[in-house]
Structure formats: C-alpha cells, structure tokens
Scaffold this motif. Structure first.
Motif, PDB file in Angstrom:
ATOM      1  N   GLY A 195      -6.279 -18.207 -17.015  1.00  0.00           N
ATOM      2  CA  GLY A 195      -5.120 -17.657 -17.721  1.00  0.00           C
ATOM      3  C   GLY A 195      -4.194 -16.924 -16.750  1.00  0.00           C
ATOM      4  O   GLY A 195      -4.597 -16.570 -15.633  1.00  0.00           O
ATOM      5  N   ALA A 196      -2.960 -16.690 -17.206  1.00  0.00           N
ATOM      6  CA  ALA A 196      -2.008 -15.939 -16.378  1.00  0.00           C
ATOM      7  C   ALA A 196      -2.512 -14.510 -16.231  1.00  0.00           C
ATOM      8  O   ALA A 196      -3.198 -13.987 -17.126  1.00  0.00           O
ATOM      9  N   ALA A 197      -2.154 -13.881 -15.113  1.00  0.00           N
ATOM     10  CA  ALA A 197      -2.578 -12.490 -14.893  1.00  0.00           C
ATOM     11  C   ALA A 197      -1.952 -11.598 -15.964  1.00  0.00           C
ATOM     12  O   ALA A 197      -0.783 -11.766 -16.307  1.00  0.00           O
ATOM     13  N   THR A 198      -2.727 -10.658 -16.513  1.00  0.00           N
ATOM     14  CA  THR A 198      -2.193  -9.737 -17.507  1.00  0.00           C
ATOM     15  C   THR A 198      -1.515  -8.577 -16.776  1.00  0.00           C
ATOM     16  O   THR A 198      -1.678  -8.412 -15.565  1.00  0.00           O
ATOM     17  N   GLU A 199      -0.803  -7.752 -17.546  1.00  0.00           N
ATOM     18  CA  GLU A 199      -0.151  -6.585 -16.942  1.00  0.00           C
ATOM     19  C   GLU A 199      -1.200  -5.689 -16.271  1.00  0.00           C
ATOM     20  O   GLU A 199      -0.998  -5.159 -15.188  1.00  0.00           O
TER      21      GLU A 199
END
Ligand code: SAM
Length: 280
Positions: free
Chosen positions: A225-229
């Motif tokens: 998944g895309a990196a989270t904040e």
C-alpha cells in the motif's frame, strides 16, 4: 436432509494440496460441475473419483444453472470445481452460487488452495488489510486508469497477471506507483519452478526484463500500500534523528527532535535509542 451445493477448492499446482474432505465430497456427490471437464478429469483420475462431470463455465453458466438447480431440488448433491484453486476467485461459479441461494439451497464451502492467499502468506507484505483486485485490463489505457484508482490505497493489493502481459503491467505499475514501491512476486506457486520474491517495482521490472523465464507460468503480484501520513512522519523523524545522532547524544538528539517536530519526547527518545542501537 435437502441437497447441498459444495464449492470445492482444488490444487493450484501441487496435486498433494487436495484436502481429504475435498476428495470425500467429490466422491459422494451425484454430479461435479467443472469449469473444464477435461482438466478436472485429470484430477479426478488421480484421486480415483468416478463421479460424472458436467461443464459449467463462463459461456454456458446461465444455461447450466437451471439443470443443476433442478438436480439439487431433486435431492442430489452437486459439487462445483474450477480448473485450479477456489471457484469464484477469478473463476466461474458466482451465478450458480447465487441461484442456489435464491432457491433456498445450502451452499457449503470446502476450502483449500487459492493463489492470492498463498502469495500473500509468503511474500512478506502486511496482511492485516488487503484487497483482491483480480486481473487488470489487457488494454493499457484501461489498465492505467485502474492503477491510478489503486495508487493511494494504503493497504496491500493482490493482482493476478498473465505471463505475456507481466512486463507491460509491471512497467505501468512503475509509472503509476513509482519505482520504489515494494512488490511481492509469486510465480508458479507450489510448482517445480516456484519463485517468491519481494523487492521494489523498479527492481522487479529489471528482474523480469532480464530473465525471460520470469515471464512464463502463473503469476500473482502483491503490491504494498501507499505510505500513510504516519509512515511519512516516521521516515522524516528517522532522517532527522539519524542526522542529529551523528553529533549529539541520544538524550540531546531526541530532545531537539521533539522540539523541532512537536513529537512527544518519550517517543523521540525511544526511537533515538533504537536508531543508535543503544538498546541492543
Ligand atoms: N481460482 C484460482 C485461485 O483460487 O487462485 C485463480 C484462477 S485464475 C483463472 C488464474 C490466475 O491465478 C493465474 O493467471 C495466476 O495469476 C493465478 N494463479 C493460479 N495458480 C497459480 C500458481 N500456481 N502460481 C501463481 N499464480 C497462480
């Protein structure tokens, strides 16, 4: 007792991945609805199962449903199998299962192999939250639209891909997700030339471009998944702490990092300890 429709998973390569229960069920039912009867006949022969087979695939499923539902209503148990793995997972069977339910017939899963889950279990990417995306479009324009929709998902994504499209598909993934995104490559799971690897998309692109064997067989891609904040904040904090730790003590570096970022002192201190190896 009224008849049941059994949804039976079969191996995705290694024939020993058949469960005892699957064999018992397939031997005991009156009819096996198979995606491809010739393919399933080989499996049945291997396990000495002599139950009659009938074809039930994407192109005739609607017509076959009435016949199968009639049999079930007459009290005959039926099993549904696909060529490999779990029926309905990028395979036919959904319409039959839905019709059986609509007619009040009990649908019984007989679980077993599934390439998506086998890949997820071995590639080493987070498995607490994932989505199954099936096959992407064979048309590049459509595929790019699909990938752009997936780009910001922060959970792991499982994708099936055909070998002749793998390089084009991975190339599109590099352009949409970026070359640094992690990916699990699971090829020929349970078979002789099984390959399970985790790397970046950029490295995977080179790996399969430079080795034509990797463009053969059956493939599952598992995309991180895309990196989270939170991930990004952690990355920034690590960068800052690593720099400060070059000149300062753990205590001073974490104090300064906490002042600069607003992060809690205790959190910065713990992370500084980890990065400095002081708590090894
Ligand atoms: N129903 C099957 C399941 O439960 O996984 C999937 C059927 S779908 C038509 C076939 C695709 O599943 C292949 O193109 C590949 O992406 C994946 N697949 C099936 N068997 C595999 C294997 N042994 N290794 C890697 N991928 C496999």
């Amino acid at each position: 007792m009224s008849a049941q429709l059994f949804v039976v998973a079969t191996p995705i390569g290694h024939l020993d991945d058949m469960t005892y229960r699957a064999i018992d069920v397939l031997k005991s039912v009156s009819l096996i609805a198979a995606e491809d009867t010739r393919q399933s006949a080989l499996l049945m022969k291997h396990y000495d199962i002599s139950t009659p087979l009938t074809a039930c695939h994407d192109h005739n499923e609607s017509n076959k449903i009435d016949i199968i539902i009639d049999k079930l209503k007459n009290g005959e148990n039926v099993a549904l199998v696909s060529d490999a793995g779990t029926p309905l997972i990028s395979d036919p069977g959904f319409k039959l299962v839905r019709a059986a339910q609509d007619h009040g017939i009990r649908v019984v899963p007989v679980p077993g192999a599934c390439a998506a889950i086998a890949a997820l279990s071995a590639v080493g990417l987070p498995s607490d939250h994932f989505s199954f995306e099936g096959f992407l479009s064979s048309k590049q324009s459509q595929r790019l639209i699909q990938l752009n929709k997936l780009k910001d998902n922060t959970h792991t994504m499982i994708i099936y891909e055909a070998p002749h499209r793998i390089l084009d598909s991975v190339t599109d993934m590099v352009s949409v997700f970026g070359a640094d995104r992690e990916v699990g490559f699971a090829r020929e799971i349970t078979k002789t030339f099984e390959t399970i690897k985790k790397m970046t998309l950029g490295d995977l692109q080179s790996f399969i471009a430079n080795d034509h064997h990797q463009q053969k067989g059956e493939i599952v891609l598992v995309i991180a998944g895309a990196a989270t904040e939170k991930d990004m904040q952690q990355e920034e904090l690590d960068k800052l702490l690593n720099r400060l730790l070059q000149n300062l003590s753990v205590k001073a570096a974490s104090q300064l990092a906490a002042d600069l970022t607003g992060i809690k002192k205790k959190v910065a201190y713990q992370r500084a300890l980890e990065l400095s190896g002081a708590n090894d």
